[in-house]
Design a protein around this motif. Structure first.
Motif, mmCIF file in Angstrom:
data_model
loop_
_atom_site.group_PDB
_atom_site.id
_atom_site.type_symbol
_atom_site.label_atom_id
_atom_site.label_comp_id
_atom_site.label_asym_id
_atom_site.label_seq_id
_atom_site.Cartn_x
_atom_site.Cartn_y
_atom_site.Cartn_z
ATOM 1 N N ASP A 9 -8.535 -19.756 -3.466
ATOM 2 C CA ASP A 9 -7.156 -19.278 -3.533
ATOM 3 C C ASP A 9 -6.753 -19.069 -4.989
ATOM 4 O O ASP A 9 -7.039 -19.894 -5.856
ATOM 5 C CB ASP A 9 -6.196 -20.290 -2.891
ATOM 6 C CG ASP A 9 -6.226 -20.236 -1.381
ATOM 7 O OD1 ASP A 9 -6.819 -19.289 -0.836
ATOM 8 O OD2 ASP A 9 -5.679 -21.148 -0.733
ATOM 9 N N GLU A 10 -6.072 -17.965 -5.250
ATOM 10 C CA GLU A 10 -5.666 -17.608 -6.607
ATOM 11 C C GLU A 10 -4.154 -17.715 -6.752
ATOM 12 O O GLU A 10 -3.403 -17.314 -5.868
ATOM 13 C CB GLU A 10 -6.106 -16.170 -6.911
ATOM 14 C CG GLU A 10 -5.734 -15.680 -8.291
ATOM 15 C CD GLU A 10 -6.122 -14.224 -8.509
ATOM 16 O OE1 GLU A 10 -5.829 -13.718 -9.605
ATOM 17 O OE2 GLU A 10 -6.691 -13.622 -7.590
ATOM 18 N N GLU A 11 -3.717 -18.269 -7.873
ATOM 19 C CA GLU A 11 -2.285 -18.358 -8.159
ATOM 20 C C GLU A 11 -1.742 -16.967 -8.475
ATOM 21 O O GLU A 11 -2.231 -16.293 -9.384
ATOM 22 C CB GLU A 11 -2.044 -19.279 -9.351
ATOM 23 C CG GLU A 11 -0.594 -19.367 -9.801
ATOM 24 C CD GLU A 11 0.242 -20.244 -8.889
ATOM 25 O OE1 GLU A 11 1.317 -19.795 -8.491
ATOM 26 O OE2 GLU A 11 -0.198 -21.365 -8.590
ATOM 27 N N ILE A 12 -0.772 -16.525 -7.697
ATOM 28 C CA ILE A 12 -0.084 -15.262 -7.961
ATOM 29 C C ILE A 12 1.409 -15.562 -7.986
ATOM 30 O O ILE A 12 1.988 -15.939 -6.963
ATOM 31 C CB ILE A 12 -0.396 -14.197 -6.892
ATOM 32 C CG1 ILE A 12 -1.890 -13.918 -6.832
ATOM 33 C CG2 ILE A 12 0.371 -12.901 -7.181
ATOM 34 C CD1 ILE A 12 -2.294 -12.997 -5.695
ATOM 35 N N TYR A 13 2.020 -15.431 -9.152
ATOM 36 C CA TYR A 13 3.433 -15.759 -9.274
ATOM 37 C C TYR A 13 4.291 -14.770 -8.494
ATOM 38 O O TYR A 13 3.974 -13.593 -8.372
ATOM 39 C CB TYR A 13 3.853 -15.763 -10.740
ATOM 40 C CG TYR A 13 3.199 -16.839 -11.569
ATOM 41 C CD1 TYR A 13 3.337 -18.181 -11.237
ATOM 42 C CD2 TYR A 13 2.431 -16.517 -12.690
ATOM 43 C CE1 TYR A 13 2.736 -19.178 -11.985
ATOM 44 C CE2 TYR A 13 1.821 -17.503 -13.452
ATOM 45 C CZ TYR A 13 1.976 -18.833 -13.092
ATOM 46 O OH TYR A 13 1.371 -19.814 -13.830
ATOM 47 N N THR A 14 5.404 -15.267 -7.986
ATOM 48 C CA THR A 14 6.341 -14.425 -7.257
ATOM 49 C C THR A 14 7.020 -13.448 -8.202
ATOM 50 O O THR A 14 7.525 -13.839 -9.262
ATOM 51 C CB THR A 14 7.408 -15.295 -6.566
ATOM 52 O OG1 THR A 14 6.762 -16.207 -5.678
ATOM 53 C CG2 THR A 14 8.389 -14.432 -5.778
ATOM 54 N N SER A 15 7.030 -12.180 -7.828
ATOM 55 C CA SER A 15 7.695 -11.144 -8.616
ATOM 56 C C SER A 15 9.191 -11.160 -8.312
ATOM 57 O O SER A 15 9.593 -10.990 -7.157
ATOM 58 C CB SER A 15 7.120 -9.767 -8.278
ATOM 59 O OG SER A 15 8.008 -8.734 -8.652
ATOM 60 N N PRO A 16 10.048 -11.346 -9.313
ATOM 61 C CA PRO A 16 11.495 -11.333 -9.077
ATOM 62 C C PRO A 16 11.978 -10.032 -8.444
ATOM 63 O O PRO A 16 12.820 -10.058 -7.529
ATOM 64 C CB PRO A 16 12.087 -11.532 -10.476
ATOM 65 C CG PRO A 16 11.033 -12.297 -11.216
ATOM 66 C CD PRO A 16 9.734 -11.733 -10.712
ATOM 67 N N ALA A 17 11.461 -8.900 -8.897
ATOM 68 C CA ALA A 17 11.903 -7.612 -8.356
ATOM 69 C C ALA A 17 11.487 -7.459 -6.891
ATOM 70 O O ALA A 17 12.278 -7.012 -6.052
ATOM 71 C CB ALA A 17 11.329 -6.471 -9.191
ATOM 72 N N LYS A 18 10.249 -7.831 -6.587
ATOM 73 C CA LYS A 18 9.785 -7.747 -5.198
ATOM 74 C C LYS A 18 10.542 -8.739 -4.316
ATOM 75 O O LYS A 18 10.833 -8.445 -3.150
ATOM 76 C CB LYS A 18 8.282 -8.003 -5.119
ATOM 77 C CG LYS A 18 7.423 -6.840 -5.591
ATOM 78 C CD LYS A 18 5.954 -7.102 -5.336
ATOM 79 C CE LYS A 18 5.111 -5.878 -5.688
ATOM 80 N NZ LYS A 18 3.669 -6.117 -5.432
ATOM 81 N N ALA A 19 10.845 -9.913 -4.849
ATOM 82 C CA ALA A 19 11.598 -10.910 -4.086
ATOM 83 C C ALA A 19 12.971 -10.366 -3.715
ATOM 84 O O ALA A 19 13.437 -10.530 -2.582
ATOM 85 C CB ALA A 19 11.734 -12.194 -4.899
ATOM 86 N N GLN A 20 13.635 -9.712 -4.652
ATOM 87 C CA GLN A 20 14.959 -9.137 -4.388
ATOM 88 C C GLN A 20 14.889 -8.115 -3.258
ATOM 89 O O GLN A 20 15.700 -8.136 -2.328
ATOM 90 C CB GLN A 20 15.489 -8.474 -5.654
ATOM 91 C CG GLN A 20 16.879 -7.872 -5.495
ATOM 92 C CD GLN A 20 17.344 -7.174 -6.761
ATOM 93 O OE1 GLN A 20 16.559 -6.536 -7.466
ATOM 94 N NE2 GLN A 20 18.623 -7.317 -7.077
#
Length: 278
Positions: free
Chosen positions: A150-161
């Motif tokens: 499993d790879e760490e992929i940070y949450t994108s603020p723009a995609k989250a919105q």
């Protein structure tokens, strides 16, 4: 008192504390979590992961929770955690779960949205809250919820919105540096990313991988929008180690004694984190 998870998280967001979400797998863990909720007089979430369907079916989980909590007036939610199957989500809703998590974080973004929309439509019609996830957590030591690759992929603020606007979910699980399991090194929790997400998204956030996260980091995350924190691995590791120590002390324990020990050890960790989060 079994309730929808949404009002619990909204109260936590308003008052800047976090609801603890504790994984269960059998009678003893369910009993331990419920006893801790009762003793601490603090709302919490009883979480049952899809991968533990090999231990119990969702109807058995609901019936046990319902029976063991009859004399408890503290509100709590029964949550299906990390579920990738729509059918299993629908089964949990039918069984009486008051919250579900659709985990499409490993899917392409648009497919995650499409499937989450299906879950929201059914769940909200049944007064059940929905959590979803963007980004992904790496797998730490003794992880029971992730894979070694499993790879760490940070949450994108723009995609989250965009994701929250389209799906109308009730809570968003974010990836900001925590891991499934225990940390292999010094945790690097990206509160800066959490702050950027908070600027764009106006719903409660969920932190997976609470086990072993430094207390000051947890408090910093809570101050910046985290309203639910999941704990699984530490409950298991602590309980197994304590039982191992008991079995090595030379006494001839009956299985019923071990069962009671398990309940008490689960309570220890759940109570510890309830105090930290609140």
């Amino acid at each position: 008192m079994l309730v929808n998870m949404k009002p619990l998280l909204e109260d936590a967001r308003l008052k800047k504390y976090a609801i603890g979400s504790f994984n269960v797998y059998n009678y003893e863990t369910i009993k331990g979590v419920i006893q801790a909720i009762k003793n601490q007089k603090t709302p919490a979430v009883i979480a049952f992961g899809e991968k533990y369907l090999k231990n119990m079916d969702v109807d058995s989980v609901y019936n046990l929770v319902n029976t063991l909590s009859k004399n408890i007036d503290v509100p709590f939610a029964l949550h299906l955690d990390h579920c990738k199957s729509l059918e299993n989500i629908y089964r949990a809703i039918r069984a009486g779960f008051t919250s579900v998590m659709y985990d499409g974080s490993a899917l392409p973004y648009e497919e995650n949205i499409a499937n989450t929309l299906k879950v929201v439509e059914v769940a909200h019609a049944c007064n059940v809250s929905v959590e979803a996830e963007l980004g992904s957590l790496a797998s730490g030591l003794n992880s029971h919820e992730g894979k070694l690759d499993d790879e760490e992929i940070y949450t994108s603020p723009a995609k989250a919105q965009n994701f929250v606007r389209i799906t109308e979910i009730d809570a968003l699980a974010v990836s900001i540096g925590t891991v499934h399991g225990m940390y292999k090194g010094i945790p690097n929790i990206r509160v800066d990313i959490l702050k950027k997400i908070k600027e764009k998204v106006n719903i409660p956030f969920v932190l997976h991988g609470g086990s072993g996260t430094p207390e000051e980091k947890l408090r910093d995350c809570i101050a910046n929008g985290i309203c639910k924190i999941n704990v699984n691995t530490e409950i298991s590791m602590y309980t197994v180690e304590k039982i191992r120590q008991a079995l090595n002390d030379g006494k001839n324990y009956h299985l019923s004694d071990i069962s009671l020990m398990e309940i008490n050890f689960v309570q220890d960790i759940v109570s510890k984190y309830i105090k930290i989060f609140s």
